[in-house]
Write a protein that holds these residues in place. Structure first.
Motif, PDB file in Angstrom:
ATOM      1  N   LEU A 112     -39.988  19.670  43.811  1.00  0.00           N
ATOM      2  CA  LEU A 112     -40.563  18.945  42.673  1.00  0.00           C
ATOM      3  C   LEU A 112     -42.017  19.357  42.452  1.00  0.00           C
ATOM      4  N   GLU A 113     -42.762  19.492  43.534  1.00  0.00           N
ATOM      5  CA  GLU A 113     -44.150  19.927  43.437  1.00  0.00           C
ATOM      6  C   GLU A 113     -44.252  21.317  42.812  1.00  0.00           C
ATOM      7  N   ALA A 114     -43.257  22.154  43.095  1.00  0.00           N
ATOM      8  CA  ALA A 114     -43.250  23.518  42.551  1.00  0.00           C
ATOM      9  C   ALA A 114     -42.848  23.551  41.078  1.00  0.00           C
ATOM     10  N   GLY A 115     -42.435  22.388  40.539  1.00  0.00           N
ATOM     11  CA  GLY A 115     -42.089  22.316  39.125  1.00  0.00           C
ATOM     12  C   GLY A 115     -40.614  22.350  38.814  1.00  0.00           C
ATOM     13  N   PHE A 116     -39.774  22.284  39.841  1.00  0.00           N
ATOM     14  CA  PHE A 116     -38.334  22.326  39.614  1.00  0.00           C
ATOM     15  C   PHE A 116     -37.769  20.912  39.478  1.00  0.00           C
ATOM     16  N   THR A 117     -36.717  20.799  38.672  1.00  0.00           N
ATOM     17  CA  THR A 117     -36.115  19.493  38.421  1.00  0.00           C
ATOM     18  C   THR A 117     -34.723  19.349  39.018  1.00  0.00           C
ATOM     19  N   SER A 118     -34.008  20.460  39.150  1.00  0.00           N
ATOM     20  CA  SER A 118     -32.654  20.411  39.704  1.00  0.00           C
ATOM     21  C   SER A 118     -32.293  21.750  40.324  1.00  0.00           C
ATOM     22  N   VAL A 119     -31.211  21.734  41.124  1.00  0.00           N
ATOM     23  CA  VAL A 119     -30.814  22.951  41.832  1.00  0.00           C
ATOM     24  C   VAL A 119     -29.299  22.996  41.986  1.00  0.00           C
ATOM     25  N   VAL A 120     -28.782  24.205  41.932  1.00  0.00           N
ATOM     26  CA  VAL A 120     -27.385  24.504  42.256  1.00  0.00           C
ATOM     27  C   VAL A 120     -27.409  25.608  43.307  1.00  0.00           C
ATOM     28  N   ALA A 121     -26.524  25.524  44.285  1.00  0.00           N
ATOM     29  CA  ALA A 121     -26.419  26.599  45.272  1.00  0.00           C
ATOM     30  C   ALA A 121     -24.999  27.143  45.266  1.00  0.00           C
ATOM     31  N   ALA A 122     -24.887  28.475  45.233  1.00  0.00           N
ATOM     32  CA  ALA A 122     -23.582  29.141  45.205  1.00  0.00           C
ATOM     33  C   ALA A 122     -23.453  30.047  46.416  1.00  0.00           C
ATOM     34  N   PRO A 123     -22.335  29.985  47.121  1.00  0.00           N
ATOM     35  CA  PRO A 123     -22.169  30.851  48.298  1.00  0.00           C
ATOM     36  C   PRO A 123     -21.983  32.315  47.926  1.00  0.00           C
ATOM     37  N   LEU A 124     -22.531  33.184  48.733  1.00  0.00           N
ATOM     38  CA  LEU A 124     -22.227  34.613  48.638  1.00  0.00           C
ATOM     39  C   LEU A 124     -20.973  34.807  49.479  1.00  0.00           C
ATOM     40  N   LEU A 136     -30.056  28.395  42.466  1.00  0.00           N
ATOM     41  CA  LEU A 136     -30.355  28.441  41.039  1.00  0.00           C
ATOM     42  C   LEU A 136     -31.168  27.195  40.696  1.00  0.00           C
ATOM     43  N   LEU A 137     -32.414  27.389  40.283  1.00  0.00           N
ATOM     44  CA  LEU A 137     -33.357  26.289  40.087  1.00  0.00           C
ATOM     45  C   LEU A 137     -33.747  26.143  38.627  1.00  0.00           C
ATOM     46  N   ARG A 138     -33.749  24.904  38.140  1.00  0.00           N
ATOM     47  CA  ARG A 138     -34.150  24.607  36.759  1.00  0.00           C
ATOM     48  C   ARG A 138     -35.468  23.857  36.766  1.00  0.00           C
ATOM     49  N   ASP A 139     -36.223  23.995  35.663  1.00  0.00           N
ATOM     50  CA  ASP A 139     -37.504  23.304  35.559  1.00  0.00           C
ATOM     51  C   ASP A 139     -37.585  22.410  34.324  1.00  0.00           C
ATOM     52  N   HIS A 140     -36.406  22.076  33.759  1.00  0.00           N
ATOM     53  CA  HIS A 140     -36.377  21.154  32.632  1.00  0.00           C
ATOM     54  C   HIS A 140     -35.178  20.223  32.788  1.00  0.00           C
ATOM     55  N   PRO A 141     -35.190  19.082  32.101  1.00  0.00           N
ATOM     56  CA  PRO A 141     -34.153  18.060  32.306  1.00  0.00           C
ATOM     57  C   PRO A 141     -32.752  18.565  31.969  1.00  0.00           C
ATOM     58  N   GLY A 142     -31.773  17.888  32.562  1.00  0.00           N
ATOM     59  CA  GLY A 142     -30.378  18.184  32.260  1.00  0.00           C
ATOM     60  C   GLY A 142     -29.738  19.066  33.297  1.00  0.00           C
ATOM     61  N   PRO A 143     -28.433  18.895  33.506  1.00  0.00           N
ATOM     62  CA  PRO A 143     -27.714  19.703  34.494  1.00  0.00           C
ATOM     63  C   PRO A 143     -27.407  21.100  33.965  1.00  0.00           C
ATOM     64  N   LEU A 144     -27.122  21.992  34.873  1.00  0.00           N
ATOM     65  CA  LEU A 144     -26.688  23.333  34.497  1.00  0.00           C
ATOM     66  C   LEU A 144     -25.247  23.251  34.032  1.00  0.00           C
ATOM     67  N   ASP A 145     -24.985  23.789  32.853  1.00  0.00           N
ATOM     68  CA  ASP A 145     -23.644  23.732  32.263  1.00  0.00           C
ATOM     69  C   ASP A 145     -22.608  24.358  33.196  1.00  0.00           C
ATOM     70  N   GLY A 146     -21.393  23.789  33.178  1.00  0.00           N
ATOM     71  CA  GLY A 146     -20.332  24.271  34.051  1.00  0.00           C
ATOM     72  C   GLY A 146     -20.029  25.747  33.884  1.00  0.00           C
ATOM     73  N   SER A 147     -20.051  26.229  32.657  1.00  0.00           N
ATOM     74  CA  SER A 147     -19.784  27.647  32.426  1.00  0.00           C
ATOM     75  C   SER A 147     -20.890  28.515  33.017  1.00  0.00           C
ATOM     76  N   GLN A 148     -22.110  27.991  33.018  1.00  0.00           N
ATOM     77  CA  GLN A 148     -23.233  28.714  33.616  1.00  0.00           C
ATOM     78  C   GLN A 148     -23.088  28.758  35.143  1.00  0.00           C
ATOM     79  N   VAL A 149     -22.637  27.664  35.715  1.00  0.00           N
ATOM     80  CA  VAL A 149     -22.409  27.636  37.162  1.00  0.00           C
ATOM     81  C   VAL A 149     -21.338  28.650  37.539  1.00  0.00           C
ATOM     82  N   ARG A 150     -20.266  28.706  36.745  1.00  0.00           N
ATOM     83  CA  ARG A 150     -19.185  29.668  37.034  1.00  0.00           C
ATOM     84  C   ARG A 150     -19.686  31.104  36.915  1.00  0.00           C
ATOM     85  N   LEU A 151     -20.546  31.348  35.929  1.00  0.00           N
ATOM     86  CA  LEU A 151     -21.104  32.686  35.778  1.00  0.00           C
ATOM     87  C   LEU A 151     -22.012  33.023  36.954  1.00  0.00           C
ATOM     88  N   GLY A 152     -22.809  32.059  37.390  1.00  0.00           N
ATOM     89  CA  GLY A 152     -23.651  32.289  38.563  1.00  0.00           C
ATOM     90  C   GLY A 152     -22.832  32.608  39.795  1.00  0.00           C
TER      91      GLY A 152
END
Length: 244
Positions: A112-124, A136-152
């Motif tokens: 949070l101090e670094a400016g991030f608001t949410s995180v997703v982690a994907a296994p290699l 995968l770290l976001r710095d603005h409100p709202g979740p990462l869209d499901g299609s974006q998670v699948r692409l990640g």
């Protein structure tokens, strides 16, 4: 470049690891950069696991993410650690929630101090083999869209295949080199057996036993003894004609 072209270029680059002077760290930085360019995230970081299972920071899209990853390793907490240990995704977690703060009491406030608001982690991962994790770290409100998670996850999977493919090729090259060295040694030993048998006036089997005995008693490799014999630099006692 159109988005479809960007996607195609990213997957081609992440799959093309059979190149000379492959650098896995540079390759994983490329993965992080593609994630930031193609996904609605502010930053990405990659951790790799050592053979003993210890996570190490491998790549990050920026310095704040790198420092956050280093702190996560030091504290032994965070989404990448959880993702690697469970071998499953850590779904979108809002870092300011009580749940996140309870789960990661040091990581979440630092993120949070670094400016991030949410995180997703994907296994290699490839099947049941997991070699690390992607943050995968976001710095603005709202979740990462499901299609974006699948692409990640697809980018992470492709990178994993690339890394494992390169490892397999490298290991095969090592095995091939070792096999060739063994064959070369065998040829040298056979030549030395014949030379020594002629020099000592014995059969080749007795000459071979003499070389083996000399190698053992002098703590030398048999191949090195054979080379000395062929070069005429072997101990005179080994070259001495039988019966004299």
């Amino acid at each position: 470049m159109a988005r479809d072209d960007q996607l195609a270029a990213a997957f081609v680059e992440l799959a093309d690891t059979l190149v000379q002077n492959f650098d896995v760290i540079a390759f994983l930085h490329t993965l992080a950069d593609h994630c930031v360019a193609l996904l609605d995230v502010a930053a990405a970081g990659v951790m790799l696991a050592t053979p003993s299972g210890q996570l190490v920071d491998a790549a990050a899209s920026d310095e704040r993410t790198r420092l956050l990853e280093l702190a996560s390793i030091e504290w032994d907490e965070g989404p990448c650690r959880d993702c690697y240990r469970t071998k499953t995704q850590v779904p979108d977690v809002r870092l300011g929630t009580d749940e996140a703060l309870a789960r990661w009491p040091r990581f979440a406030p630092r993120a949070l101090e670094a400016g991030f608001t949410s995180v997703v982690a994907a296994p290699l991962r490839l099947h049941d083999q997991v070699i690390g994790a992607l943050n995968l770290l976001r710095d603005h409100p709202g979740p990462l869209d499901g299609s974006q998670v699948r692409l990640g996850q697809a980018l992470a999977d492709t990178a994993t295949i690339g890394v494992l493919q390169q490892r397999a090729v490298s290991e095969q090259m090592i095995v091939s080199a070792q096999l060739q060295a063994a064959l070369d040694s065998r040829v040298t030993i056979e030549q030395a057996k014949g030379y020594l048998a002629h020099r000592r006036g014995t059969g080749v089997e007795e000459a071979f036993h003499a070389m083996r005995g000399y190698a053992r008693s002098h703590q030398m490799r048999l191949t090195d003894v054979a080379i000395q014999v062929l070069r005429g630099k072997a101990d005179a006692a080994l070259l001495k004609r039988h019966g004299r």
